[in-house]
Design a protein around this motif. Structure first.
Motif, PDB file in Angstrom:
ATOM      1  N   ALA A 280       0.711  -1.161  -0.053  1.00 51.66           N
ATOM      2  CA  ALA A 280       0.107  -0.046   0.067  1.00 51.66           C
ATOM      3  C   ALA A 280       0.935   1.185   0.044  1.00 51.66           C
ATOM      4  CB  ALA A 280      -0.977  -0.152   1.190  1.00 51.66           C
ATOM      5  N   THR A 281       1.918   1.306   0.840  1.00 54.08           N
ATOM      6  CA  THR A 281       3.067   2.494   0.750  1.00 54.08           C
ATOM      7  C   THR A 281       3.722   2.666  -0.691  1.00 54.08           C
ATOM      8  OG1 THR A 281       3.268   2.121   3.175  1.00 54.08           O
ATOM      9  CG2 THR A 281       4.814   2.992   1.922  1.00 54.08           C
ATOM     10  N   ARG A 282       4.030   1.612  -1.126  1.00 56.30           N
ATOM     11  CA  ARG A 282       4.575   1.791  -2.631  1.00 56.30           C
ATOM     12  C   ARG A 282       3.577   2.195  -3.503  1.00 56.30           C
ATOM     13  NH1 ARG A 282       5.745  -2.900  -6.726  1.00 56.30           N
ATOM     14  NH2 ARG A 282       7.419  -1.877  -8.151  1.00 56.30           N
ATOM     15  N   SER A 283       2.172   1.552  -3.349  1.00 59.43           N
ATOM     16  CA  SER A 283       1.192   2.058  -4.383  1.00 59.43           C
ATOM     17  C   SER A 283       0.933   3.683  -4.401  1.00 59.43           C
ATOM     18  CB  SER A 283      -0.058   1.340  -4.141  1.00 59.43           C
ATOM     19  OG  SER A 283      -0.963   1.696  -4.924  1.00 59.43           O
ATOM     20  N   ARG A 284       0.943   4.149  -2.898  1.00 55.04           N
ATOM     21  CA  ARG A 284       0.679   5.778  -2.756  1.00 55.04           C
ATOM     22  C   ARG A 284       2.020   6.461  -3.237  1.00 55.04           C
ATOM     23  NH1 ARG A 284      -0.522   3.870   2.319  1.00 55.04           N
ATOM     24  NH2 ARG A 284       1.330   4.970   3.210  1.00 55.04           N
ATOM     25  N   ALA A 285       3.225   5.917  -2.902  1.00 51.92           N
ATOM     26  CA  ALA A 285       4.511   6.613  -3.322  1.00 51.92           C
ATOM     27  C   ALA A 285       4.428   6.513  -4.945  1.00 51.92           C
ATOM     28  CB  ALA A 285       5.653   5.809  -2.899  1.00 51.92           C
ATOM     29  N   GLN A 286       3.933   5.525  -5.765  1.00 47.35           N
ATOM     30  CA  GLN A 286       3.956   5.462  -7.025  1.00 47.35           C
ATOM     31  C   GLN A 286       2.904   6.301  -7.611  1.00 47.35           C
ATOM     32  OE1 GLN A 286       3.503   1.186  -7.794  1.00 47.35           O
ATOM     33  NE2 GLN A 286       5.215   1.161  -8.650  1.00 47.35           N
ATOM     34  N   GLU A 287       1.923   6.606  -6.982  1.00 49.44           N
ATOM     35  CA  GLU A 287       0.802   7.498  -7.442  1.00 49.44           C
ATOM     36  C   GLU A 287       1.416   8.884  -7.424  1.00 49.44           C
ATOM     37  OE1 GLU A 287      -2.102   7.033  -9.213  1.00 49.44           O
ATOM     38  OE2 GLU A 287      -1.459   4.818  -9.092  1.00 49.44           O
ATOM     39  N   ALA A 288       1.971   9.192  -6.096  1.00 48.52           N
ATOM     40  CA  ALA A 288       2.501  10.440  -6.082  1.00 48.52           C
ATOM     41  C   ALA A 288       3.337  10.963  -7.257  1.00 48.52           C
ATOM     42  CB  ALA A 288       3.049  10.443  -4.603  1.00 48.52           C
ATOM     43  N   ILE A 289       4.372  10.288  -7.357  1.00 46.38           N
ATOM     44  CA  ILE A 289       5.364  10.303  -8.537  1.00 46.38           C
ATOM     45  C   ILE A 289       4.524  10.411  -9.889  1.00 46.38           C
ATOM     46  CG2 ILE A 289       7.286   9.358  -9.891  1.00 46.38           C
ATOM     47  CD1 ILE A 289       8.181  10.238  -7.113  1.00 46.38           C
ATOM     48  N   LYS A 290       3.727   9.573 -10.319  1.00 48.35           N
ATOM     49  CA  LYS A 290       2.803   9.706 -11.280  1.00 48.35           C
ATOM     50  C   LYS A 290       2.258  11.088 -11.400  1.00 48.35           C
ATOM     51  CE  LYS A 290       1.767   4.653 -12.025  1.00 48.35           C
ATOM     52  NZ  LYS A 290       0.836   3.745 -11.889  1.00 48.35           N
ATOM     53  N   ASP A 291       1.544  11.504 -10.356  1.00 46.31           N
ATOM     54  CA  ASP A 291       0.717  12.736 -10.297  1.00 46.31           C
ATOM     55  C   ASP A 291       1.777  13.860 -10.545  1.00 46.31           C
ATOM     56  OD1 ASP A 291      -1.489  14.374  -9.887  1.00 46.31           O
ATOM     57  OD2 ASP A 291      -0.566  14.635  -7.898  1.00 46.31           O
ATOM     58  N   TYR A 292       2.848  13.704  -9.903  1.00 48.23           N
ATOM     59  CA  TYR A 292       4.009  14.878 -10.112  1.00 48.23           C
ATOM     60  C   TYR A 292       4.563  15.080 -11.556  1.00 48.23           C
ATOM     61  CZ  TYR A 292       8.112  17.839  -9.642  1.00 48.23           C
ATOM     62  OH  TYR A 292       8.846  18.879  -9.476  1.00 48.23           O
ATOM     63  N   ILE A 293       4.833  13.584 -12.110  1.00 48.12           N
ATOM     64  CA  ILE A 293       5.369  13.680 -13.490  1.00 48.12           C
ATOM     65  C   ILE A 293       4.073  14.274 -14.323  1.00 48.12           C
ATOM     66  CG2 ILE A 293       5.826  12.015 -15.327  1.00 48.12           C
ATOM     67  CD1 ILE A 293       7.267  10.498 -13.132  1.00 48.12           C
TER      68      ILE A 293
END
Length: 180
Positions: free
Chosen positions: A154-167
C-alpha cells in the motif's frame, strides 16, 4: 521586476504565501486543501505562473529577492509564508522583510549548517530537503516494518501514485514553456 501581465490574483490579503512552486511547492499546494483559495504563489518562472493562473491558482510572477516583489508580498499581510527557495541570501531577505509577530515563516535551507542562522533570523521552521527526505524514508520504512508486507504494498502504491501525479504535472506544465 513585476510583470503586470503575469499576475493572477485579486488585490486583497492572502493569508498564505508560497514562494517557489516547482517540486516542493507543488506538494505544499496540494496539502493546503480548502485553504488553497487563500494562498498566493510567488514564482520567478513565467511559464509556471502562466500555467497556475490558467488553473485558477492565485499567483504572481517575480523574484523574491527583488525589493518590489517582497514589498508586494508584505502588502498582502500573510499569516503564513512558506518558502521552498533554497538560496540562502533570498531566504535571509524573506526573513528580514517579512518577519513580524504573529506571522509564521517556513523557509528552506540548502544545508543543515545554515538552519541555525535562519532560526536566529526569525524562521519558525527551517526545512532541509535532504533531512526531510531522510525523515520520510524512515517513516515509510517504519510503516512497512511495523505493519508487514501488505502495508508495504500500500505504501509503495501511494508513493507510485504521488510520483505519477507529479510527473503528469511536469508534462502538462512543460507545454507552457513557450511562454518564457
Amino acid at each position: 521586476r513585476l510583470k503586470e501581465k503575469l499576475e493572477y490574483y485579486q488585490d486583497r490579503g492572502h493569508d498564505i504565501i508560497l514562494v517557489g512552486y516547482h517540486e516542493m511547492g507543488y506538494h505544499v499546494m496540494k496539502s493546503l486543501g480548502r485553504a488553497r483559495s487563500q494562498a498566493l504563489v510567488v514564482d520567478f518562472n513565467p511559464a509556471t505562473v502562466a500555467f497556475l493562473g490558467k488553473k485558477g491558482i492565485n499567483c504572481l510572477y517575480g523574484d523574491i529577492s527583488d525589493p518590489e516583489v517582497l514589498e508586494k508580498v508584505r502588502s498582502f499581510s500573510p499569516k503564513l509564508v512558506v518558502s521552498t527557495v533554497p538560496a540562502i541570501e533570498d531566504t535571509r531577505n524573506i526573513l528580514r522583510g517579512l518577519r513580524r509577530k504573529g506571522r509564521t515563516i517556513f523557509v528552506t535551507a540548502p544545508e543543515a549548517e545554515d538552519a541555525s542562522e535562519l532560526y536566529r533570523l526569525g524562521a519558525d521552521v527551517v526545512m532541509v530537503p535532504e533531512l526531510l527526505a531522510g525523515e520520510k524514508l524512515s517513516s515509510l520504512l517504519g510503516e512497512i516494518l511495523g505493519n508487514g508486507l501488505e502495508a508495504g504494498r500500500a505504501t509503495r502504491s501511494r508513493a507510485q501514485e504521488a510520483i505519477k501525479d507529479y510527473i503528469n504535472w511536469l508534462r502538462i506544465s512543460s507545454r507552457h514553456k513557450h511562454l518564457k
